[in-house]
Write an enzyme that holds these catalytic residues in place. Structure first.
Site, short mmCIF file in Angstrom:
data_model
loop_
_atom_site.label_atom_id
_atom_site.label_comp_id
_atom_site.label_asym_id
_atom_site.label_seq_id
_atom_site.Cartn_x
_atom_site.Cartn_y
_atom_site.Cartn_z
N GLY A 15 -67.47 45.48 27.09
CA GLY A 15 -67.08 44.46 27.11
C GLY A 15 -65.79 43.03 28.12
O GLY A 15 -65.91 41.87 27.73
N ASP A 16 -64.64 44.52 27.88
CA ASP A 16 -63.70 43.57 28.49
C ASP A 16 -64.02 43.22 29.77
O ASP A 16 -63.42 42.71 30.89
CB ASP A 16 -62.32 45.15 29.13
#
Ligand SMILES: Nc1ncnc2c1ncn2[C@@H]1O[C@H](COP(=O)(O)OP(=O)(O)O)[C@@H](O)[C@H]1O
Ligand SMILES: O=P(O)(O)OC[C@H]1O[C@](O)(COP(=O)(O)O)[C@@H](O)[C@@H]1O
Length: 303
Positions: A248-249
């Site tokens: 996600g990052d």
């Protein structure tokens, strides 16, 4: 300049265990310690994709020293506020499934908070601020909202990736981009979201609240970019998932790496989705070569 703010950095302690069992002694096959926390991961991905940034947030103790050293090795500029107590250790167990145990943040004082706000007041309309990750228990629940209020006076673009109460606080603050996964989006509205049409229609509700762009990540099912009028789907290529922590990052890092150069939202989304998958298919966070190799395999469809 891009600033990433991680209020709750971590050492991510990865343990590879054959057939992990609770209630028993498990022995690891391999282990690895990495700097972690959402904003820090965004800065690492940005650097690997050739874009510099500066890391803000609270850090402390021997764990904090480890994180700073690791960032120094990656040649990433840090401007953390030193707190008493140790930054947390988050345990990530990889077996037939992935299990995560995220630790407690050290206590943060009023003086530490004031120091952070003094830094934020210096940001300008040329800057982008990424607010990522959980909020330490000792901080006011409204901290992200308060931070956004301060930087909005100087028209700083804000990108947010958080969950739970912190997510609820920021959606009405008109962020430039917000990146929930489909579960976090569903949690906010108190619904379970499984199909693309429903996810788009709930993401649009965030747009109605004043969010400019929404990226909804859906793990191995790809990602959606939703704006006022348009929506795009990015496919997730098939591959061997080695470690999805940080995927996600990497979407946020990959998005910003492209956006900060071209200003093109759709190209940025494409790059973000490829970066998320590249991280999922790699033991570490993605590299530029891995992202470039995956880009043609990530198919963009206008919806
Ligand atoms: N198993 C997978 N296969 C291919 N791509 C993946 C996989 N898991 C994650 N990704 C990519 O990484 C992105 C972010 O992953 P996701 O798990 O949704 O993020 P988060 O960690 O924030 O929940 C996804 O939208 C997708 O593009
Ligand atoms: O601040 P939180 O929500 O506890 O999350 C922190 C954890 O999330 C990570 O940043 C990974 O996040 P993603 O898998 O969502 O990209 C880890 O490095 C860290 O241990």
């Amino acid at each position: 300049m891009i600033y990433t703010c991680t209020l709750n950095p971590s050492i991510d302690y990865f343990l590879d265990v054959n057939e992990f069992r609770t209630g028993q002694i498990n022995r690891v096959k391999t282990d690895k310690k990495m700097p972690g926390g959402k904003g820090i991961n965004v800065s690492i991905v940005l650097k690997r994709l050739g874009v510099s940034s500066e890391t803000l947030g609270f850090i402390g103790g021997f764990t904090g020293d480890f994180i700073k050293q690791a960032l120094k090795k990656e040649e990433i500029r840090t401007n953390f506020i030193e707190v008493n107590g140790d930054s947390r250790i988050n345990v990530k167990v990889k077996s037939d499934t992935e299990t995560e145990i995220n630790g407690h943040a050290p206590d943060i004082t009023k003086e530490n908070i004031d120091q952070l706000f003094s830094q934020l007041k210096e940001l300008t309309d040329q800057d982008i601020l990424v607010l990522s990750g959980s909020v330490p228990e000792s901080l006011p629940k409204t901290i992200y909202k308060d931070m956004m209020e301060v930087v909005s006076k100087n028209n700083v673009k804000v990108i947010v990736d958080t969950s739970g109460p912190a997510f609820n606080e920021v959606v009405t603050m008109k962020p430039f981009l917000i990146k929930p996964n489909h579960l976090e989006l569903g949690d906010y509205f108190g619904v379970e979201l499984s199909n693309v049409e429903d996810i788009i229609s709930y993401a649009r509700k965030l747009i109605d609240l004043g969010v400019e762009h929404v990226i909804v990540s859906m793990g191995g099912k790809g990602a959606l970019l939703v704006g006022k009028e348009e929506a795009f789907f990015a496919s997730a290529p098939k591959g061997q998932v080695k470690n999805s922590v940080g995927a996600g990052d990497s979407v946020v890092g990959g998005f910003l790496a492209e956006y900060s150069v071209s200003g093109d939202i759709v190209k940025a989304f494409h790059n973000g989705a490829a970066s998320g998958s590249a991280t999922a298919f790699s033991v570490d966070l993605c590299t530029k070569e891995e992202v470039l190799a995956l880009l043609p395999e990530v198919k963009l469809t206008k919806i």
